[in-house]
Design a protein around this motif. Structure first.
Motif, PDB file in Angstrom:
ATOM      1  N   GLU A 459      -0.417  -3.439   6.234  1.00  0.00           N
ATOM      2  CA  GLU A 459       0.514  -3.257   7.343  1.00  0.00           C
ATOM      3  C   GLU A 459       1.106  -1.853   7.426  1.00  0.00           C
ATOM      4  O   GLU A 459       1.804  -1.523   8.392  1.00  0.00           O
ATOM      5  CB  GLU A 459       1.663  -4.262   7.233  1.00  0.00           C
ATOM      6  CG  GLU A 459       1.242  -5.717   7.139  1.00  0.00           C
ATOM      7  CD  GLU A 459       0.504  -6.195   8.381  1.00  0.00           C
ATOM      8  OE1 GLU A 459       0.759  -5.642   9.469  1.00  0.00           O
ATOM      9  OE2 GLU A 459      -0.338  -7.106   8.242  1.00  0.00           O
ATOM     10  N   TYR A 460       0.841  -1.008   6.447  1.00  0.00           N
ATOM     11  CA  TYR A 460       1.491   0.304   6.386  1.00  0.00           C
ATOM     12  C   TYR A 460       1.072   1.187   7.557  1.00  0.00           C
ATOM     13  O   TYR A 460      -0.103   1.251   7.923  1.00  0.00           O
ATOM     14  CB  TYR A 460       1.130   0.994   5.075  1.00  0.00           C
ATOM     15  CG  TYR A 460       1.773   2.346   4.892  1.00  0.00           C
ATOM     16  CD1 TYR A 460       3.140   2.467   4.644  1.00  0.00           C
ATOM     17  CD2 TYR A 460       1.014   3.514   4.972  1.00  0.00           C
ATOM     18  CE1 TYR A 460       3.728   3.708   4.474  1.00  0.00           C
ATOM     19  CE2 TYR A 460       1.592   4.754   4.801  1.00  0.00           C
ATOM     20  CZ  TYR A 460       2.951   4.849   4.560  1.00  0.00           C
ATOM     21  OH  TYR A 460       3.531   6.082   4.393  1.00  0.00           O
ATOM     22  N   LEU A 461       2.041   1.849   8.162  1.00  0.00           N
ATOM     23  CA  LEU A 461       1.772   2.822   9.220  1.00  0.00           C
ATOM     24  C   LEU A 461       1.822   4.213   8.616  1.00  0.00           C
ATOM     25  O   LEU A 461       2.840   4.617   8.044  1.00  0.00           O
ATOM     26  CB  LEU A 461       2.794   2.698  10.353  1.00  0.00           C
ATOM     27  CG  LEU A 461       2.907   1.331  11.036  1.00  0.00           C
ATOM     28  CD1 LEU A 461       3.831   1.426  12.245  1.00  0.00           C
ATOM     29  CD2 LEU A 461       1.535   0.796  11.446  1.00  0.00           C
ATOM     30  N   GLN A 462       0.730   4.951   8.748  1.00  0.00           N
ATOM     31  CA  GLN A 462       0.668   6.295   8.190  1.00  0.00           C
ATOM     32  C   GLN A 462       1.709   7.202   8.856  1.00  0.00           C
ATOM     33  O   GLN A 462       2.010   7.048  10.049  1.00  0.00           O
ATOM     34  CB  GLN A 462      -0.726   6.894   8.395  1.00  0.00           C
ATOM     35  CG  GLN A 462      -1.695   6.644   7.253  1.00  0.00           C
ATOM     36  CD  GLN A 462      -1.997   5.173   7.046  1.00  0.00           C
ATOM     37  OE1 GLN A 462      -2.022   4.386   7.996  1.00  0.00           O
ATOM     38  NE2 GLN A 462      -2.242   4.791   5.807  1.00  0.00           N
ATOM     39  N   PRO A 463       2.280   8.138   8.085  1.00  0.00           N
ATOM     40  CA  PRO A 463       3.244   9.081   8.660  1.00  0.00           C
ATOM     41  C   PRO A 463       2.622   9.900   9.779  1.00  0.00           C
ATOM     42  O   PRO A 463       1.431  10.217   9.747  1.00  0.00           O
ATOM     43  CB  PRO A 463       3.602   9.984   7.469  1.00  0.00           C
ATOM     44  CG  PRO A 463       3.252   9.191   6.260  1.00  0.00           C
ATOM     45  CD  PRO A 463       2.064   8.363   6.647  1.00  0.00           C
TER      46      PRO A 463
END
Length: 515
Positions: A459-463
């Motif tokens: 689920e992580y959104l890249q910076p």
């Protein structure tokens, strides 16, 4: 000055003498193995490439694969992810289509935009005409959403031309079947958003324009599209029909048409499927004409597909089924296969899902190559446009492509690389998107960064840098990979619409056939 000229002439003469006195050989000497994997690997690649001969015979079949939004950066990251998913370091890996013998770079701009959309770009590949942003196989002279002007400016598509020539045809997408990329193969509208009847502006229907979904069912050439699979059930079902997978939802059409039922009524061979069990039950030997609509909107990301309650096929599954069915036609076939959700994951700023869908796309291409012959089937694997994904930061070889940047110290210890603010950072990021620290309400003095467990989560959104609600497309060139008849015609940098012309040449079909 005179002595300088004489000296130059002597040098040229000496060089010529040296050249002419040396024995001429047809091939360079074969290098002995050195034990260095990369040196010896390059020699093996050189030897293999020398054996490649262009296939100049007519293509019986053409398969066009589109990974929506898969620019060269996405390919590189997906290549490493694919290798790492098998326990390898990843850098030496190749995706299936990267083994194709021919490639070129495709310029993706629309006629009115530096950074394009999928409608204009796919229309270029489908028709041979570059056009405006938002247009679905309508020529560039037409203003966006101008129904009346568009009616005399339809650009015939390769699917239409193939049907007129007696070939079988297929369209596959993990997005809605009425979304821009698949729509451009069979429909003509001056606005990509006209997916169902309720999307048409006032007066458009009366003027002669039709929504995209109805154009698939009412396809006027040959015996119609033979195989169509993707998402988007709501655009094909009337508003009083309950969705078969979710009884709390209904179709979206207000004209009363049940397009799925109309498909089935075409003949005893026409079938409609909406779940994995029905898909698996389709028997290619019965010569079916299949419409598959597996979600009310887009199909699931590959990472989430197994959790779907009704089940849905993978992109590879659909590709295999299509080839099994379409290849029964002795006259040949054309097929378009889109991995539509690579693009959607990028828009979310979610690199993990983008790379997993790109990996599945590679497996679908591999299946097509396995099931066909390069002697009679032209396979093209490309993208419609790029995104703003970045790949940077000096990570050590083999570092987790979805993880934080780590390097190996002189003492052999793996360490986090820190930015100027003293915090670690990820290898992958975006130039813009929802992961930006500069979004309203965020303390701009603090750059949030997760630990390794968080950044490697699905689920992580890249910076990202610039704050946008949805990450945008990029304007960079994308790669065209090709194998089979006429694949040798792909080299250098070409306009995106060139792809259509190579497909028509490979099939020996007239690219200017009238609609």
């Amino acid at each position: 000055m005179k002595s300088m000229k004489i000296y130059a002439a002597l040098l040229m003469g000496a060089g010529l003498a040296a050249c002419t006195s040396a024995p001429m050989t047809e091939t360079a000497p074969k290098a002995a193995a050195t034990g260095d994997a990369w040196f010896d690997g390059a020699q093996a690649t050189l030897a293999q490439r020398k054996t490649v001969k262009p296939v100049k015979t007519r293509a019986k079949n053409v398969i066009l694969f589109i990974a929506d939004g898969m620019d060269p950066t996405t390919v590189a990251a997906a290549r490493i992810y694919d290798g790492q998913s098998r326990g390898e370091e990843g850098e030496e890996n190749l995706l299936s289509f990267e083994r194709f013998p021919n490639l070129a770079m495709s310029k993706t701009y629309n006629t009115d935009m530096q950074v394009p959309d999928s409608a204009g770009t796919m229309s270029a590949m489908a028709t041979g005409y570059k056009t405006r942003i938002g247009h679905i196989s309508v020529k560039k002279e037409v203003p966006r959403s101008d129904c009346a002007a568009s009616l005399s400016a339809h650009a015939p598509t390769f699917v239409e031309i193939a049907e007129q020539a007696g070939l079988s045809t297929g369209v596959i997408s993990t997005a809605r079947l009425t979304h821009a990329t698949p729509a451009a193969t069979y429909a003509h509208v001056p606005d990509r958003d006209w997916e169902r009847d309720t999307d048409l502006p006032e007066g458009a229907f009366e003027a002669g324009c039709r929504d995209i979904a109805s154009q698939l069912i009412d396809f006027p050439y040959g015996d119609g599209v033979d195989f169509a699979m993707g998402g988007g059930r709501a655009n094909f079902l009337p508003e009083d029909a309950k969705d078969p997978e979710d009884a709390d939802r209904t179709g979206g059409r207000k004209d009363g048409r049940n397009l799925a039922a109309e498909w089935v009524s075409k003949s005893d061979h026409h079938a409609f499927v909406w779940n994995k069990e029905q898909f698996d039950a389709v028997d290619p030997e019965s010569d079916p004409r299949v419409l598959g609509l597996f979600e009310i909107s887009h199909m699931n990301y590959e990472a989430d597909r197994e959790s779907d309650k009704a089940g849905e096929p993978s992109l590879e599954d659909m590709t295999r089924k299509a080839i099994q069915i379409l290849s029964r036609d002795d006259d040949g076939f054309v097929l378009m296969v889109e991995a539509g959700r690579v693009d959607h994951a990028h828009h979310m700023g979610n690199a993990a899902r983008a790379l997993i869908d790109a990996q599945e796309y590679s497996q679908a291409v591999a299946a097509a190559r396995e099931m066909t012959s390069p002697e009679d089937t032209l396979i093209i694997a490309t993208a419609d446009h790029g995104h703003t994904l970045t790949f940077a930061g000096y990570p050590a070889k083999g570092n987790d492509i979805l993880g934080l940047v780590r390097y190996v110290s002189d003492g052999g210890e793996s360490k986090l690389m820190l930015a100027a603010d003293g915090k670690p950072y990820t290898t992958l990021g975006y130039a813009n998107g929802p992961g930006s620290v500069y979004h309203k309400g965020v303390d701009h003095r603090e750059r949030p960064i997760g630990d390794e467990e968080e950044v490697e989560d699905l689920e992580y959104l890249q910076p990202s840098l610039v704050p946008t609600g949805s990450e945008t497309h990029g304007g960079q060139d994308v790669t065209i990979y090709a194998s089979g008849p006429d694949a040798w015609l792909f080299s250098g940098v070409v306009e995106q619409n060139y792809i259509f012309h190579v497909m028509m040449d490979a099939l020996r079909l007239d690219p200017q056939v009238e609609e």
